[in-house]
Design an enzyme around this catalytic site. Structure first.
Site, PDB file in Angstrom:
ATOM      1  N   HIS A  32      -6.976 -57.459   0.873  1.00  0.00           N
ATOM      2  CA  HIS A  32      -8.140 -58.321   0.665  1.00  0.00           C
ATOM      3  C   HIS A  32      -9.402 -57.714   1.271  1.00  0.00           C
ATOM      4  O   HIS A  32      -9.340 -57.021   2.281  1.00  0.00           O
ATOM      5  CB  HIS A  32      -7.892 -59.692   1.303  1.00  0.00           C
ATOM      6  CG  HIS A  32      -6.758 -60.435   0.671  1.00  0.00           C
ATOM      7  ND1 HIS A  32      -6.881 -61.117  -0.514  1.00  0.00           N
ATOM      8  CD2 HIS A  32      -5.460 -60.572   1.052  1.00  0.00           C
ATOM      9  CE1 HIS A  32      -5.712 -61.652  -0.835  1.00  0.00           C
ATOM     10  NE2 HIS A  32      -4.830 -61.334   0.109  1.00  0.00           N
ATOM     11  N   ILE A  56      -1.780 -57.253  -2.131  1.00  0.00           N
ATOM     12  CA  ILE A  56      -3.242 -57.123  -2.214  1.00  0.00           C
ATOM     13  C   ILE A  56      -3.798 -56.734  -0.839  1.00  0.00           C
ATOM     14  O   ILE A  56      -3.369 -57.269   0.178  1.00  0.00           O
ATOM     15  CB  ILE A  56      -3.885 -58.488  -2.586  1.00  0.00           C
ATOM     16  CG1 ILE A  56      -3.271 -59.075  -3.858  1.00  0.00           C
ATOM     17  CG2 ILE A  56      -5.405 -58.365  -2.686  1.00  0.00           C
ATOM     18  CD1 ILE A  56      -3.596 -58.356  -5.108  1.00  0.00           C
TER      19      ILE A  56
END
Lengths: 421, 494
Positions: free
Chosen positions: B49, B47
């Site tokens: 972020h 991911i």
């Protein structure tokens, strides 16, 4: 755009039988497409014998069984393309195909026969915890390495799952000098053929541990051991029953899944239980003119039944081109009742039936001295006594097509009735 | 004498190498493993972020938000899959909504753009499958998903294209301080370098201990994951987080750039820095926790499970600085989440540190920020497919049927700088074996191609680490006949 009457996707036993039968029934311009370098499919790596007892009344090895069909296909001058991949099929029966010689091709078919077979369930599919060392492999992959490439995959082996490939590989590994420590099976019965349990395990004193599973795999680089535990009736491991087996290899024979990515791309509906296309009496899928046969529809126990089913698909694909297959709104559904996991075909249109309709099915459990009861709507039309039935062995029933002419039927169901019930 | 030796070829080490390869520096990346990106970089949530949750004033807070903005450009240049799909932090009650609001406020202070606190209706609109009990969420459109190992591999390739060297299978045993630099002893080599950059992940404290008494410890914190088949790929559109607790961001559900679904992680502090096994309890926790987000997650479509170790620093924040005692030794340690998201900004910052110590750096005129374009056969149009097969027929042979990967792509992945030499190396670069058959069909063929391209025997092809052999020998060990078969065979043919 190339044009063919029939494109057969897959050159294993199903595709070969279907193509030959289609040609015999008047289809002319046929091509068989396979991704491998030779025809015959997985049979080429099944060098053990036991194939063809029903069809040829003799015991052949896998390659020998395949060879009979390959020879016939070649004699009939049916075209085939090897090392060729079908990338996509659409509902209008157009295929996108590639290989290194022709490049990228578009093919328009009048009918398509899907015969892609199946693949093995993997460790991921059963989510065994533990480290991820080398030496965990599906039984079929090991079979390819050993029988096709000439390499050993391990020296001390535990097998999880008692599917037929696992059983066959227990014997093969033993014959090649490896030590097979045990075969663990989650269920209280084997999913393999009885004859394979006898000839591949018992003859070599390999223990079959029913109601057992692997709960841990240990090892940094290579598998060093696996922990096997007994399971209760809910298939949950029973604490305190763990036994650690020192080994360098864990083979998985935990089930086969029909390979239907292409079927999905064509918008074909799949059945929940089998994972294969929903088919009618003609082995036609939910997309008109696209037929399917063999392990892509449901996983068979014997190749002989694959051949029979595929002949039916081939013949009907030829009939479809000649417009002899009639679409019909009057359909009879086949319903698996108590004790039956599925029935193929799923739908019967009586207008297209020949003398009989063959129902293939598997039972859910091991039954001794039970009977298969066939009902047309609520009325019992047939009872067959069975000394022994097991999920590992397919059951086959013939229903005379005259039944459907006599009266209106909306469904045919099959149930298992145990002795005394 | 090298100018710079980077220890560790994860995403941090390779990113720094790539950024430093812009300058006239003799540089080497030293990696203990058999491939780049083989530690934490290959086993995390993947991911990028948005960056709203780090404390204001920390390195995490500083680097995440800036790093996030840099991915479009670097992924474009290096041809790495990256999608800015946005994220939701979901709340189930008013108490959790308070956390959502404070995350939002915190994000504003950190400079996270375009965040919104949304209500349950809007959540339902964005993610129709989620639990109906959700009362609201924090929506951060700048969050993204990436293939972290492909990023690190391409960074390494680009660094090597621009002159850096890569030493695999070199485990650093000890480091001596010498005149104007360091002498690094590995199990294979002795390397002299003026500067050392410690990007050794969970081992960063151990590496630092070779030159000074570390003022931090790295705790391996394990996280376990499920990966679901592509056919489950439509269950969520964005990265879905649960409300954070003291233990971290909790279990997330997210699409991956390759259209699978990733679910995890849990968090377990361990001692063993090699403990990347999954456990029944760990996976069980992940499953149960994820079902709060969406009850009917199709876990029967699981294709693999894995575990990775976060490099959790005892200080609680990224450690990015030159050692006070060991001059020219730069620690880049404790880069746990949001480390991947921060990596481009961290690399830039480390370049500044090196400039500072060195008194400036001279730029190379011929630095090429791009790598040779990768061909992804499955994504090509029919016309492009036709053309590429005409040019190189190996693109007309599909090796991996689950992911539609051609032989041409595999050969290319082997023959690049920082190229694949192992089965997993091929898998990380071009993905045969990541699909639902998990290499059952394509594994043997990938091994054949590796053996052919590398000029080795099949049985010498390993899965991943140097000793992770797949085949244990030939079926029939060499017999007298085998030895003379080449002499005999022609006679038999006749």
């Amino acid at each position: 755009m190339l044009n063919y009457d029939i494109v057969v996707v897959g050159g294993g036993p199903a595709g070969l039988a279907a193509a030959i039968e289609a040609k015999k029934n008047g289809a002319d311009h046929i091509v068989v497409i396979d991704r491998e370098y030779e025809l015959g499919g997985i049979l080429q790596q099944c060098i053990h014998n036991g194939f063809g007892l029903h069809i040829f009344k003799e015991e052949l090895t896998g390659p020998e069984y395949a060879e009979r069909f390959i020879d016939e296909l070649k004699e009939m001058n049916i075209e085939y393309k090897l090392d060729t991949m079908v990338l996509h099929i659409n509902k209008d029966k157009q295929l996108s195909v590639i290989n290194t010689v022709d490049g990228f091709l578009k093919i328009q078919a009048k009918a398509i026969i899907l015969a892609m077979g199946c693949r093995e369930r993997t460790r991921g599919a059963i989510a065994i915890p533990g480290s991820r060392p080398v030496g965990v492999m599906t039984a079929g992959t090991a079979q390819r390495f050993i029988n096709m490439e000439g390499y050993m995959v391990g020296k001390k082996v535990v097998i999880l799952g008692s599917g037929d490939i696992g059983l066959i590989m227990a014997r093969r590994l033993t014959l090649e000098g490896a030590k097979v420590m045990a075969v663990a099976e989650l269920m209280p019965f084997s999913s393999g053929l009885t004859r394979n349990i006898v000839q591949c395990l018992e003859d070599y004193n390999i223990p079959l541990l029913l109601s057992h599973t692997v709960i841990d795999i240990k090892g940094k680089e290579r598998v060093e051991s696996v922990v096997i535990s007994k399971v209760d009736e809910n298939r949950k491991p029973i604490p305190g029953t763990e036994i650690e087996y020192e080994c360098d290899t864990l083979l998985l024979s935990v089930g086969l899944i029909p390979e239907n990515e292409l079927s999905k791309s064509a918008g074909i509906k799949l059945a929940q239980v089998t994972g294969g296309p929903i088919v009618n009496e003609s082995m036609e899928t939910t997309v008109e003119g696209i037929f399917a046969c063999g392990n892509v529809v449901h996983v068979h126990d014997l190749v002989d039944w694959v051949t029979e089913e595929s002949k039916k698909a081939g013949k009907n694909a030829a009939r479809f081109i000649k417009k002899e297959i009639k679409p019909s709104k009057e359909i009879v559904k086949t319903i698996p009742g108590e004790g039956i996991s599925y029935i193929v075909p799923h739908i019967i249109r009586s207008v297209n039936l020949e003398e009989t309709v063959d129902l293939f099915m598997r039972v859910k459990n091991v039954y001794k001295n039970a009977k298969l009861v066939v009902k047309a709507d609520e009325e019992i039309i047939k009872e067959i006594k069975k000394n022994y039935m097991a999920p590992g062995e397919m059951e086959q029933l013939k229903i005379p097509s005259s039944l459907f002419k006599e009266k209106q039927i909306s469904e045919i169901s099959v149930v298992v009735i145990k002795d005394g019930e | 004498m090298y100018d710079v030796a980077i220890i560790g070829a994860g995403v941090i080490g390779t990113f720094i190498a790539r950024e430093l390869s812009r300058y006239k520096l003799k540089m080497v990346i030293i990696e203990k493993d058999n491939d780049v990106s083989n530690g934490t970089t290959k086993a995390n949530s993947a991911i990028i972020h948005a960056g709203y949750d780090a404390k204001v004033g920390t390195n995490k807070g500083k680097f995440n938000v800036v790093g996030n903005t840099m991915f479009d450009q670097v992924c474009e240049a290096l041809d790495v899959p990256f999608k800015r799909i946005g994220s939701l932090v979901i709340a189930f009650d008013e108490e959790e909504m308070k956390t959502i609001h404070s995350l939002y406020e915190n994000g504003l202070k950190l400079g996270v753009p375009n965040m919104e606190v949304i209500d349950s209706t809007k959540v339902k609109e964005m993610e129709p499958t989620l639990n109906a009990a959700i009362v609201g969420a924090l929506y951060a459109p700048t969050a993204g998903i990436i293939s972290p190992y492909e990023l690190a591999i391409s960074l390494a390739e680009n660094a090597i294209d621009n002159g850096a060297e890569l030493l695999l299978n070199n485990k650093v045993d000890c480091i001596d301080k010498v005149y104007k630099g360091y002498k690094i002893h590995t199990n294979e080599n002795v390397i002299d370098s003026r500067f050392v950059i410690n990007c050794a992940g969970v081992y960063a404290d151990d590496i630092y201990a070779m030159v000074d008494t570390p003022d931090f410890k790295i705790i391996p914190r394990r996280g376990q994951y499920y990966v679901l088949d592509k056919s489950a790929g439509e269950i969520v559109n964005k990265v879905i987080f649960q409300c954070p607790t003291k233990l971290g961001k909790g279990v997330l559900v997210s699409p991956t750039v390759h259209e699978n679904v990733i679910i995890g992680p849990n968090a377990e502090n361990l001692k063993d820095k090699e403990a990347i096994e999954t456990t029944e309890d760990g996976l069980g926790f992940v499953k149960e926790s994820a079902q709060k987000i969406y009850e009917d997650i199709p876990f029967n479509k699981n294709i693999t499970t894995f575990a990775g170790l976060r490099a959790e620093p005892s200080t609680g924040d990224f450690i990015i600085e030159e050692s006070k005692k060991a001059k020219g030794f730069i620690n880049v340690a404790g880069i746990k989440s949001p480390g991947l998201s921060s990596s481009p900004a961290i690399a830039d910052y480390v370049v500044e540190i090196v400039k500072d110590i060195n008194g400036g750096l001279e730029e190379k005129k011929d630095f090429n920020p791009k790598i040779r374009k990768k061909i992804r056969f499955a994504d090509l149009s029919d016309q492009e497919k036709t053309e590429i097969i005409k040019k190189d027929s190996r693109y007309g042979r599909i090796i991996c049927r689950c992911e539609t990967i051609s032989e041409g792509e595999i050969v290319d992945a082997i023959n690049r700088n920082a190229g694949a030499t192992t089965v997993d190396g091929v898998k990380k670069r071009v993905r045969p074996g990541t699909g639902r058959c998990q290499g059952g069909f394509c594994g043997p063929r990938v091994m054949e191609i590796l053996a052919r391209e590398l000029g080795r025997d099949m049985k010498d092809i390993v899965k991943d680490h140097k000793d992770s052999y797949i085949l244990t020998g030939y079926t029939k060990e060499e017999t007298e006949f085998e030895k003379v078969k080449d002499l005999v065979a022609p006679a038999i043919d006749k």
